[in-house]
Write an enzyme that holds these catalytic residues in place. Structure first.
Site, mmCIF file in Angstrom:
data_model
loop_
_atom_site.group_PDB
_atom_site.id
_atom_site.type_symbol
_atom_site.label_atom_id
_atom_site.label_comp_id
_atom_site.label_asym_id
_atom_site.label_seq_id
_atom_site.Cartn_x
_atom_site.Cartn_y
_atom_site.Cartn_z
ATOM 1 N N GLY A 239 0.756 -1.251 0.000
ATOM 2 C CA GLY A 239 0.000 0.000 0.000
ATOM 3 C C GLY A 239 0.781 1.292 0.000
ATOM 4 O O GLY A 239 0.187 2.365 -0.169
ATOM 5 N N GLY A 275 3.773 -3.586 -3.792
ATOM 6 C CA GLY A 275 3.681 -3.787 -5.245
ATOM 7 C C GLY A 275 4.098 -2.520 -5.970
ATOM 8 O O GLY A 275 5.177 -2.406 -6.544
ATOM 9 N N ARG A 319 -5.712 3.033 -15.907
ATOM 10 C CA ARG A 319 -5.733 3.797 -14.651
ATOM 11 C C ARG A 319 -6.341 5.193 -14.775
ATOM 12 O O ARG A 319 -7.128 5.591 -13.921
ATOM 13 C CB ARG A 319 -4.333 3.884 -14.025
ATOM 14 C CG ARG A 319 -3.691 2.528 -13.722
ATOM 15 C CD ARG A 319 -2.492 2.609 -12.803
ATOM 16 N NE ARG A 319 -2.879 2.944 -11.440
ATOM 17 C CZ ARG A 319 -2.802 4.132 -10.919
ATOM 18 N NH1 ARG A 319 -2.279 5.128 -11.597
ATOM 19 N NH2 ARG A 319 -3.224 4.352 -9.696
ATOM 20 N N TYR A 323 -9.556 5.296 -12.388
ATOM 21 C CA TYR A 323 -9.354 5.965 -11.087
ATOM 22 C C TYR A 323 -9.124 7.465 -11.214
ATOM 23 O O TYR A 323 -8.629 8.088 -10.277
ATOM 24 C CB TYR A 323 -8.143 5.390 -10.347
ATOM 25 C CG TYR A 323 -8.015 3.893 -10.343
ATOM 26 C CD1 TYR A 323 -8.923 3.099 -9.655
ATOM 27 C CD2 TYR A 323 -6.965 3.270 -11.005
ATOM 28 C CE1 TYR A 323 -8.786 1.727 -9.634
ATOM 29 C CE2 TYR A 323 -6.822 1.889 -10.982
ATOM 30 C CZ TYR A 323 -7.740 1.124 -10.295
ATOM 31 O OH TYR A 323 -7.595 -0.245 -10.275
ATOM 32 N N CYS A 350 -13.232 3.130 -29.083
ATOM 33 C CA CYS A 350 -14.509 3.805 -29.313
ATOM 34 C C CYS A 350 -15.262 4.028 -28.017
ATOM 35 O O CYS A 350 -16.309 3.431 -27.765
ATOM 36 C CB CYS A 350 -15.342 2.980 -30.284
ATOM 37 S SG CYS A 350 -14.463 2.758 -31.815
HETATM 38 N N1 LLP Z 1 -1.486 -7.011 -0.750
HETATM 39 C C1 LLP Z 1 -2.792 -7.116 -1.036
HETATM 40 C C2 LLP Z 1 -3.595 -8.103 -0.306
HETATM 41 C C3 LLP Z 1 -3.362 -6.304 -2.029
HETATM 42 O O1 LLP Z 1 -4.659 -6.417 -2.301
HETATM 43 C C4 LLP Z 1 -2.560 -5.357 -2.716
HETATM 44 C C5 LLP Z 1 -3.123 -4.508 -3.762
HETATM 45 C C6 LLP Z 1 -1.195 -5.303 -2.397
HETATM 46 C C7 LLP Z 1 -0.689 -6.125 -1.399
HETATM 47 C C8 LLP Z 1 -0.238 -4.370 -3.087
HETATM 48 O O2 LLP Z 1 -0.551 -3.040 -2.872
HETATM 49 P P1 LLP Z 1 0.443 -1.881 -3.396
HETATM 50 O O3 LLP Z 1 1.697 -1.987 -2.576
HETATM 51 O O4 LLP Z 1 0.698 -2.084 -4.824
HETATM 52 O O5 LLP Z 1 -0.311 -0.634 -3.130
HETATM 53 N N2 LLP Z 1 -5.194 -1.320 -9.648
HETATM 54 C C9 LLP Z 1 -5.057 -0.322 -8.610
HETATM 55 C C10 LLP Z 1 -4.388 -0.862 -7.398
HETATM 56 C C11 LLP Z 1 -5.106 -2.052 -6.800
HETATM 57 C C12 LLP Z 1 -4.387 -2.625 -5.616
HETATM 58 C C13 LLP Z 1 -5.018 -3.881 -5.165
HETATM 59 N N3 LLP Z 1 -4.370 -4.535 -4.093
HETATM 60 C C14 LLP Z 1 -4.308 0.872 -9.187
HETATM 61 O O6 LLP Z 1 -3.967 0.845 -10.367
HETATM 62 O O7 LLP Z 1 -4.092 1.865 -8.493
#
Ligand code: LLP
Length: 425
Positions: A239, A275, A319, A323, A350
């Site tokens: 996150g 991530g 994105r 969002y 389209c």
């Molecule tokens: N762990 C779990 C259980 C998760 O659901 C997620 C992301 C992460 C770790 C990794 O989170 P990060 O460090 O990347 O923030 N598609 C969206 C983001 C969706 C994230 C979903 N879960 C975007 O493009 O902003």
């Protein structure tokens, strides 16, 4: 921090001119920087070096095998959410004992695959899932190590679609429900409680929600230990946010400091699932301008509108549409003069929602120019689709002054490969 830099007015990915990659591989193309990925992983990992920890890179952010392999070599584990991600992680050389399996809808088959592979733990999100896991484990004759994902009801102050730790979100279980479930699981020879888990959301730019969530997790952890559960892991999820535009997220060191402060005196191995902070700024999407057109002002709309039409669309990078996300966009070859136009950068799909940027100030670009869309290394290619029967973009990994196509551009044949006309039709 990343290794996409202008040299003599030309954008380079590490030592390679981006224009050269676009010439050889075509556009749209995702370009990842190996040095940036390594650096991000190391900075994050080293921030926790003085406590027992495991960084499980969240595969969903960017699941290209070459990216996973690079991170595996750095010592990363993986946070997965599907059988497909398990397959990729193992194929890329991530050891099963460093894999955690999250997600609200694991199927029996996925559980079986993960348990047989010998993953570190399942992050369970419902009572039904826990029952199913026990059944699968009994069938395989192999107890399942698990944590329960707690929903700590903490506001991560991020976009509602990527906020997950509020009661109204579908994720995790309330603390009290989780507590009772752990006590019941203790009696089940096929369930092995090993930790507690949470993930409150993504693209967080403040530390306090993490600390808040951690406090609740810690209380539960200690209560369960008092009940005699042999818990060893505390998984705080991912996150941590990154800079797309004006954000000022805490650096990993500050984030780590706050967490370590909260965890002092607690004997546990901390698991983190970053991530975006690893992959986000390690990738760009390169697209070519096809046309530039202007709608002059009229009685119903007093403003002139300029559209820069490019060869990447919402199917390549969703994105901005999904969002309202901001991604910096710059010409690959700098355009001198300091003049700007205000334009929507749109794709060929389209749909009016097909845009990469709206009302953006850009240098006056022309057809044929290449544009780089920054911060596209996470949740870019992985969220792409074939909508409008567009073959998905190629992916390239740059390492120093070499580059490798790590996923070929899809072909028209790829589009129909799995389709069949019914016999006699
Ligand atoms: N762990 C779990 C259980 C998760 O659901 C997620 C992301 C992460 C770790 C990794 O989170 P990060 O460090 O990347 O923030 N598609 C969206 C983001 C969706 C994230 C979903 N879960 C975007 O493009 O902003």
């Amino acid at each position: 921090m990343h290794y996409f830099e202008y040299r003599h007015g030309e954008l380079h990915a590490e030592g390679v001119p981006v224009a050269r990659i676009a010439e050889e591989v075509g556009t749209p193309v995702y370009i990842y920087s190996a040095a940036t990925l390594r650096r991000h992983f190391r900075v994050f990992d080293e921030a926790f070096q003085d406590v027992p920890h495991l960084v499980c890179y969240s595969v969903k952010a960017n699941s290209n095998l070459a990216v996973l392999h690079l991170l595996a070599r750095e010592g990363a584990g993986a946070d997965i959410v599907s059988g497909g991600e398990l397959f990729r992680a193992l194929r890329a050389g991530i050891p099963p004992e460093k894999i955690v399996f999250s997600g609200v809808g694991k199927t029996e088959r996925e559980m079986e695959e993960a348990l047989s592979a010998g993953i570190l733990m399942f992050n369970v999100e419902s009572l039904g899932e826990l029952e199913t896991l026990s059944r699968v484990a009994r069938r395989l004759g192999k107890p399942a190590p698990f944590s329960i994902r707690v929903n700590p009801n903490v506001d991560p102050k991020t976009h509602p679609y990527i906020s997950t730790g509020l009661k109204k979100n579908k994720f995790g279980l309330p603390e009290e429900v989780a507590y009772q479930a752990y006590l019941r699981a203790k009696e089940d020879p096929y369930l092995e409680p090993v930790g507690v888990d949470c993930h409150i959301g993504s693209q967080l730019t403040e530390i306090s929600p993490f600390v808040e969530a951690l406090k609740r997790l810690k209380t539960l952890y200690l209560r369960l230990r008092e009940e005699g559960l042999d818990l060893r892991y505390l998984d705080l999820g991912g996150g941590l946010g990154i800079v797309y535009g004006e954000e000022e997220p805490p650096p990993p060191a500050a984030y780590a400091e706050a967490i370590k402060q909260e965890l002092r005196d607690l004997e546990t191995t901390l698991i983190l699932e970053p991530g975006r902070v690893i992959a986000g700024n390690a990738g760009i999407l390169v697209t070519r301008v096809l046309y530039v057109k202007a709608h002059p002002p009229g009685p119903e709309d007093p403003e002139a509108r300029t559209f820069v039409i490019v060869d990447a669309g919402m199917n390549d990078l969703i994105r901005p549409t999904l969002y309202q996300a901001y991604h910096q966009i710059k010409p690959v070859r700098e355009i001198p003069g300091g003049e700007t136009i205000r334009a929507d950068v749109v794709g060929p799909i389209c749909e009016s929602g097909d845009f990469l940027a709206r009302e953006r100030h850009l240098p006056p670009v022309s057809p044929g120019d290449l544009l780089a869309v920054f911060s596209a290394g996470a949740y870019g290619f992985v969220m792409s689709s074939n909508y409008n029967s567009r073959p998905r973009a190629a992916e390239v990994l740059v390492d120093g002054d070499r580059f490798f196509v790590v996923r070929k551009r899809e072909t028209y044949e790829d589009l129909v490969r799995l389709e069949e006309l019914p016999e006699g039709f």
